[in-house]
Design a protein around this motif. Structure first.
Motif, PDB file in Angstrom:
ATOM      1  N   ARG A  51       0.584  -0.725  -0.383  1.00 49.88           N
ATOM      2  CA  ARG A  51       0.064   0.090   0.111  1.00 49.88           C
ATOM      3  C   ARG A  51       0.781   1.052   0.151  1.00 49.88           C
ATOM      4  N   PHE A  52       2.291   1.098   0.380  1.00 46.05           N
ATOM      5  CA  PHE A  52       3.081   2.185   1.060  1.00 46.05           C
ATOM      6  C   PHE A  52       3.371   2.268  -0.760  1.00 46.05           C
ATOM      7  N   ALA A  53       3.910   1.871  -1.411  1.00 50.49           N
ATOM      8  CA  ALA A  53       4.142   1.536  -2.837  1.00 50.49           C
ATOM      9  C   ALA A  53       3.474   2.407  -3.233  1.00 50.49           C
ATOM     10  N   GLU A  54       1.884   1.926  -3.663  1.00 53.00           N
ATOM     11  CA  GLU A  54       0.905   2.869  -4.994  1.00 53.00           C
ATOM     12  C   GLU A  54       1.143   3.747  -3.991  1.00 53.00           C
ATOM     13  N   LEU A  55       0.978   4.498  -2.972  1.00 52.04           N
ATOM     14  CA  LEU A  55       0.708   5.659  -2.096  1.00 52.04           C
ATOM     15  C   LEU A  55       2.688   6.844  -2.678  1.00 52.04           C
ATOM     16  N   GLY A  56       3.300   5.773  -3.921  1.00 49.86           N
ATOM     17  CA  GLY A  56       4.389   6.536  -3.528  1.00 49.86           C
ATOM     18  C   GLY A  56       5.506   6.794  -2.392  1.00 49.86           C
ATOM     19  N   THR A  57       5.331   6.097  -1.337  1.00 50.48           N
ATOM     20  CA  THR A  57       5.967   5.801  -0.059  1.00 50.48           C
ATOM     21  C   THR A  57       6.599   4.612  -0.084  1.00 50.48           C
ATOM     22  N   VAL A  58       7.998   4.415   0.984  1.00 50.94           N
ATOM     23  CA  VAL A  58       8.948   2.935   1.598  1.00 50.94           C
ATOM     24  C   VAL A  58       8.256   3.042   2.884  1.00 50.94           C
ATOM     25  N   PRO A  59       8.438   2.014   3.388  1.00 48.03           N
ATOM     26  CA  PRO A  59       8.729   2.046   5.135  1.00 48.03           C
ATOM     27  C   PRO A  59       9.880   2.234   5.392  1.00 48.03           C
ATOM     28  N   SER A  60      10.252   2.810   6.546  1.00 44.89           N
ATOM     29  CA  SER A  60      11.474   3.142   7.139  1.00 44.89           C
ATOM     30  C   SER A  60      12.093   1.176   7.750  1.00 44.89           C
ATOM     31  N   SER A  61      13.432   1.599   7.362  1.00 46.57           N
ATOM     32  CA  SER A  61      14.122   1.055   8.003  1.00 46.57           C
ATOM     33  C   SER A  61      13.880   0.240   9.205  1.00 46.57           C
ATOM     34  N   GLU A  62      14.233  -0.894   9.547  1.00 45.31           N
ATOM     35  CA  GLU A  62      14.374  -1.557  11.195  1.00 45.31           C
ATOM     36  C   GLU A  62      15.347  -0.266  12.440  1.00 45.31           C
ATOM     37  N   ALA A  63      16.522  -0.071  11.362  1.00 46.04           N
ATOM     38  CA  ALA A  63      17.449   0.689  12.588  1.00 46.04           C
ATOM     39  C   ALA A  63      16.586   2.019  12.698  1.00 46.04           C
ATOM     40  N   ASP A  64      15.643   2.541  11.823  1.00 47.07           N
ATOM     41  CA  ASP A  64      15.118   3.814  11.588  1.00 47.07           C
ATOM     42  C   ASP A  64      14.029   3.573  12.175  1.00 47.07           C
ATOM     43  N   ALA A  65      12.921   2.687  12.594  1.00 50.21           N
ATOM     44  CA  ALA A  65      12.345   2.146  13.653  1.00 50.21           C
ATOM     45  C   ALA A  65      12.816   2.276  14.828  1.00 50.21           C
ATOM     46  N   THR A  66      13.300   2.562  15.579  1.00 55.39           N
ATOM     47  CA  THR A  66      13.522   3.044  17.246  1.00 55.39           C
ATOM     48  C   THR A  66      13.260   4.542  17.219  1.00 55.39           C
ATOM     49  N   PRO A  67      13.454   3.694  18.819  1.00 54.93           N
ATOM     50  CA  PRO A  67      13.333   5.368  19.618  1.00 54.93           C
ATOM     51  C   PRO A  67      14.618   6.356  19.416  1.00 54.93           C
ATOM     52  N   ALA A  68      15.988   5.445  19.950  1.00 56.10           N
ATOM     53  CA  ALA A  68      16.825   6.548  18.927  1.00 56.10           C
ATOM     54  C   ALA A  68      17.290   7.159  17.768  1.00 56.10           C
ATOM     55  N   ALA A  69      16.599   6.735  16.462  1.00 54.37           N
ATOM     56  CA  ALA A  69      17.239   7.485  15.821  1.00 54.37           C
ATOM     57  C   ALA A  69      15.465   8.296  15.313  1.00 54.37           C
ATOM     58  N   LEU A  70      14.479   8.185  16.472  1.00 55.28           N
ATOM     59  CA  LEU A  70      12.862   9.050  15.785  1.00 55.28           C
ATOM     60  C   LEU A  70      13.575  10.398  16.506  1.00 55.28           C
ATOM     61  N   LYS A  71      14.764  10.121  17.988  1.00 52.16           N
ATOM     62  CA  LYS A  71      14.786  11.116  18.783  1.00 52.16           C
ATOM     63  C   LYS A  71      15.885  11.910  18.144  1.00 52.16           C
ATOM     64  N   ALA A  72      16.964  11.468  17.543  1.00 51.38           N
ATOM     65  CA  ALA A  72      17.953  11.823  16.545  1.00 51.38           C
ATOM     66  C   ALA A  72      17.379  12.447  15.497  1.00 51.38           C
ATOM     67  N   LYS A  73      16.299  12.263  14.990  1.00 51.36           N
ATOM     68  CA  LYS A  73      16.020  13.106  13.778  1.00 51.36           C
ATOM     69  C   LYS A  73      14.662  14.190  13.846  1.00 51.36           C
ATOM     70  N   LEU A  74      14.250  14.010  15.443  1.00 48.08           N
ATOM     71  CA  LEU A  74      13.702  15.431  16.224  1.00 48.08           C
ATOM     72  C   LEU A  74      14.469  16.393  16.079  1.00 48.08           C
ATOM     73  N   GLU A  75      15.352  15.963  16.629  1.00 47.21           N
ATOM     74  CA  GLU A  75      16.229  16.910  17.434  1.00 47.21           C
ATOM     75  C   GLU A  75      17.222  17.655  15.682  1.00 47.21           C
TER      76      GLU A  75
END
Ligand code: ASP
Length: 323
Positions: free
Chosen positions: A281-305
């Motif tokens: 469904r993501f592909a049909e809508l022009g996007t891809v899921p985040s990687s396993e390494a990005d689907a983590t608390p540390a990755a989101l915290k770093a991204k937001l900052e």
């Protein structure tokens, strides 16, 4: 002896607290989408929530709390119980609103715990089907010539559509008339009905309409053209140099939610992002899921900052704030 007893008590408390979370989740989890139903954030959240429900063995339901560019819904979650039963799925607006709003009901970097990144969605510059210009160059000329009447829809200050609209106006050095909605779901209804002229919104809301010819597409904001929209040029190809933006999304929990819970949710998010239905469904809508390494608390915290730091000077230079 006293020390020994204290140590035993601490161990017992720790065992008890991890045991208390061992059965999590024991009831329905609510994910707040800070925009109206039927829009891109809503679409992404419903797909991910369904897959997480399967993994968690409990219902994960969506509640739409639209308004004020996503800050109302974020504020609702910031003040919810930190028990793992109320979460927030928000996008880049979490970072931009930290600077755009002079007063927020929450302190962005201190009001949440992190679960993980979900996806990074390209934007599209689209218009009502019968808008005259044939391409992006024509749209720029048209917008400049009709700046007092051309209307641009967005989901309020702090929304991704607001950010992209501001980038467009700044790129063409012209202010246009903006029309705020509680989400770009309702904005799309007005674009389809011809009540508003232009919108810059995620492919998760526009791809089907572009493919069906019910709206006009002028550009995608990715570095390359998208497989699902091969005929739509990039903004760069269309003459807007450096006009690239991706709308990253993440899942948050109220501050104080135990790490055992955010870790459990992160694992579940990772499973959901590998679910064949989510990928398709993501592909049909022009996007891809985040990687396993990005689907983590540390990755989101770093991204937001890093994103708060990235957009702060841009917003300050534009000098446009909301109260
Ligand atoms: N994501 C949209 C935006 O920020 C709003 C929505 O999901 O309705 O413009």
């Amino acid at each position: 002896m006293k020390k020994l007893l204290a140590a035993l008590a601490t161990t017992a408390a720790l065992t008890l607290s991890s045991a208390a979370w061992a059965d999590y989740p024991e009831r329905t989890i609510t994910v707040v989408v800070p925009f109206a139903a039927g829009g891109p954030t809503d679409t992404v959240t419903r797909l991910v929530a369904e897959a997480m429900s399967k993994d968690l063995g409990q219902q994960v339901i969506v509640e739409n709390v639209g308004g004020a560019g996503g800050t109302l819904g974020a504020g609702r979650v910031a003040s919810s119980e930190p028990d793992g039963y109320t979460l927030l799925l928000h996008h880049i607006g979490m970072a931009t609103s930290a600077t755009l709003y002079r007063k927020l009901a929450y302190d962005t970097l201190n009001a949440f715990e992190y679960v993980g990144l979900v996806t990074d969605v390209p934007m599209t510059i689209v218009a009502r089907k019968d808008l005259e210009p044939a391409d992006l160059k024509g749209l720029v000329e048209y917008a400049k010539a009709n700046k007092d009447t051309v209307t641009v829809a967005n989901a309020g200050i702090g929304a991704a559509s607001h950010l992209c609209g501001m980038m467009f106006m700044s790129a063409i050095d012209t202010s246009l008339v903006t029309v705020p909605y509680k989400g770009t779901g309702p904005a799309m209804t007005d674009l389809l009905g011809g009540q508003v002229d232009i919108m810059c919104d995620q492919t998760t809301n526009t791809t089907k309409q572009i493919q069906g010819g019910t709206i006009k597409a002028y550009a995608v904001t990715s570095a390359k053209r998208l497989d699902v929209l091969p005929d739509v040029p990039t903004a760069e190809e269309g003459g807007l140099t450096g006009f690239q933006v991706g709308i990253w999304h993440g899942i948050y929990a109220p501050k104080g939610t135990p790490a055992e819970i955010t870790e459990r949710l992160s694992k579940s998010l990772q499973v959901a992002l590998k679910d064949p239905n989510v990928i398709a469904r993501f592909a049909e809508l022009g996007t891809v899921p985040s990687s396993e390494a990005d689907a983590t608390p540390a990755a989101l915290k770093a991204k937001l900052e890093s994103e708060i730091a990235r957009w702060k000077p841009v917003i300050e230079a534009a000098g446009q704030y909301a109260d």
